[in-house]
Motif scaffolding. Structure first.
Motif: not given
Length: 485
Positions: A200-210
């Motif tokens: 979930c933390l990785q998903v959050i990181q991916v979205v915040e990088s866009q």
């Protein structure tokens, strides 16, 4: 430390509010209607008055919670909106150029400042006081009912709960740009909750990088929810069950896991009292408390209108003693004389079954005794023995090795002749037609203000949510009625 809340705002930009926040704006009308200094009086003993760093004014913090209820927003989103929405800043008594709070401050305010405060009684009392002063409430009747709220953390496993929230984020992203699918990490294959949290933390990181995706409200709101539940998990909150939530039943076939709010409302649709409980509690048991709380606000009551859940014997006797008309149809299964373990087994009028204190409903019922004879018979309710074996309340209730678990109620001829005659009268039928009003109010709470799901874990969090939501709904109703005068 708190400072004087009524200090003069000397911002050179303050006149902007006269241009961008019109007189018919709801938040401007609420500010003009309510003197919020009562919040400061109630909470000032929760702060140090002469030492430490200046705190965010408690009235402003409370108004943030109120905005959350009015507009059904998360902590993060209500603070974000207060950066650019001038009606929010005006309502919060901020200068247009003032910085906003950190969203985490709202959590601390709820936990540290609102403990031991009878918030729900205080806020309802304030709105009823305003309604009586404005001569909006003229009736002497209250309508009673209970509405259910699902727990935020339901009976799913921790993995299922986290998977659902991360899926909601991915789904919202794919509707904007499906190519981002390649950037998301592989889903965990283990059953370890820690792996699911890391995912979930990785998903959050991916979205915040866009940033071009993150700023879209449909994505950002789902992302904020995922962040909150991951943060809650890190604080050791349980996703599998809310510690205070219980199973309640809307009918024989449908149940929910969460809480109940027992409500009394005037004929003018102003809520006059509320009691928040766990989900398994019986509606009828809270009639007397709702009447007492309504009277404490200044209401004069000569009529109570409710469904069959409120026609149990104790309520009929209470209404007669208080010289109040009880508009509630008799139900032959809940208007009995005394029965064993009344505090452990409660009747659910929607399902026609008894529910144990763990929230489990009987799975079938049978009548025993001589046929064609209404007295000396018993109605026997049978419970699921497999649930009884593992129930946390089994001690003193379930006998080890027993093949069945039952609860019996004596069936007696009616002892309520006066009530029975009254419910056949034209007056009773005419008054009972008002009951639909509270069902509409329950719908407004749920669909207009997010009251269908708890915004946090625990009974305390549910009480705060109930208090601010009802306060907001009552103020909106008062403003509507004032316009009609």
């Amino acid at each position: 430390m708190i400072t004087n809340q009524e200090s003069l705002n000397l911002s050179p930009f303050i006149a902007i509010y006269d241009i961008v926040v019109p007189k018919d704006n709801m938040l401007r009308q609420i500010n003009e209607l309510v003197d919020f200094s009562f919040i400061l009086e109630e909470l000032k003993n929760k702060y140090c008055l002469d030492n430490g760093r200046n705190a965010v004014p408690p009235i402003r913090m409370f108004k943030y919670l109120l905005l959350k209820s009015i507009f059904d927003l998360s902590d993060v989103d209500v603070v974000e909106r207060s950066k650019y929405d001038m009606s929010f800043k005006y309502f919060l008594d901020m200068a247009p150029e003032d910085p906003v709070i950190n969203p985490s401050s709202l959590t601390k305010f709820r936990k540290l400042r609102l403990q031991d405060v009878s918030l729900i009684d205080m806020l309802i009392g304030k709105t009823v006081e305003i309604a009586l002063e404005k001569e909006i409430i003229k009736s002497n009747a209250i309508i009673v009912d209970a509405t259910h709220t699902k727990a935020r953390y339901n009976q799913k496993s921790p993995q299922e709960f986290l998977q659902e929230k991360s899926k909601n984020v991915r789904k919202a992203v794919y509707q904007i740009d499906e190519s981002i699918k390649e950037k998301f990490p592989s889903k965990p294959t283990s059953n370890e909750v820690k792996d699911e949290v890391d995912y979930c933390l990785q998903v959050i990181q991916v979205v915040e990088s866009q940033p071009q995706i993150k700023v879209i409200p449909a994505v950002n709101e789902k992302l904020n929810v995922l962040k909150e539940v991951v943060e809650d998990y890190k604080e050791k909150l349980s996703f599998s069950t809310d510690p205070d939530a219980r199973v309640g039943h809307k009918s024989a076939d449908t149940s929910f896991f969460g809480f109940k709010t027992h409500i009394a409302m005037s004929d003018e649709r102003i809520i006059t009292a509320a009691v928040v409980t766990t989900g398994e509690k019986s509606d009828g048991k809270y009639l007397e408390e709702l009447v007492k709380k309504s009277k404490e606000t200044g209401m004069v009551i000569n009529t109570i209108i409710g469904d069959t859940a409120y026609s149990e014997k104790d309520n009929i006797q209470y209404a007669k003693k208080e010289e109040i008309k009880l508009i509630s149809k008799l139900n032959p299964l809940i208007t009995q004389g005394r029965r064993a373990k009344e505090d452990e087994f409660e009747f659910n009028k929607d399902a026609g079954m008894y529910v144990c204190k763990a929230g489990h409903m009987a799975i079938r019922k049978a009548r025993i005794g001589k046929k064609n004879q209404s007295y000396n018979q018993q109605q026997v309710y049978y419970f699921d023995i497999e649930k009884c074996k593992i129930c946390p309340f089994r001690e003193g209730c379930y006998k080890e090795g027993a093949k069945s678990k039952t609860y019996s109620v004596s069936i007696k001829s009616t002892e309520h002749k006066e009530q029975e005659a009254f419910q056949n009268s034209e007056e009773f039928k005419e008054l009972s037609r008002s009951r639909y009003k509270i069902e509409a109010k329950n719908s407004e709470l749920k669909h207009g203000h997010g009251y269908d799901t708890a915004s946090s874990a625990g009974l305390f969090g549910m009480e705060i949510q109930g208090a601010t939501t009802i306060f907001a709904v009552n103020l909106k109703r008062i403003i509507t009625l004032l316009k009609e005068k």
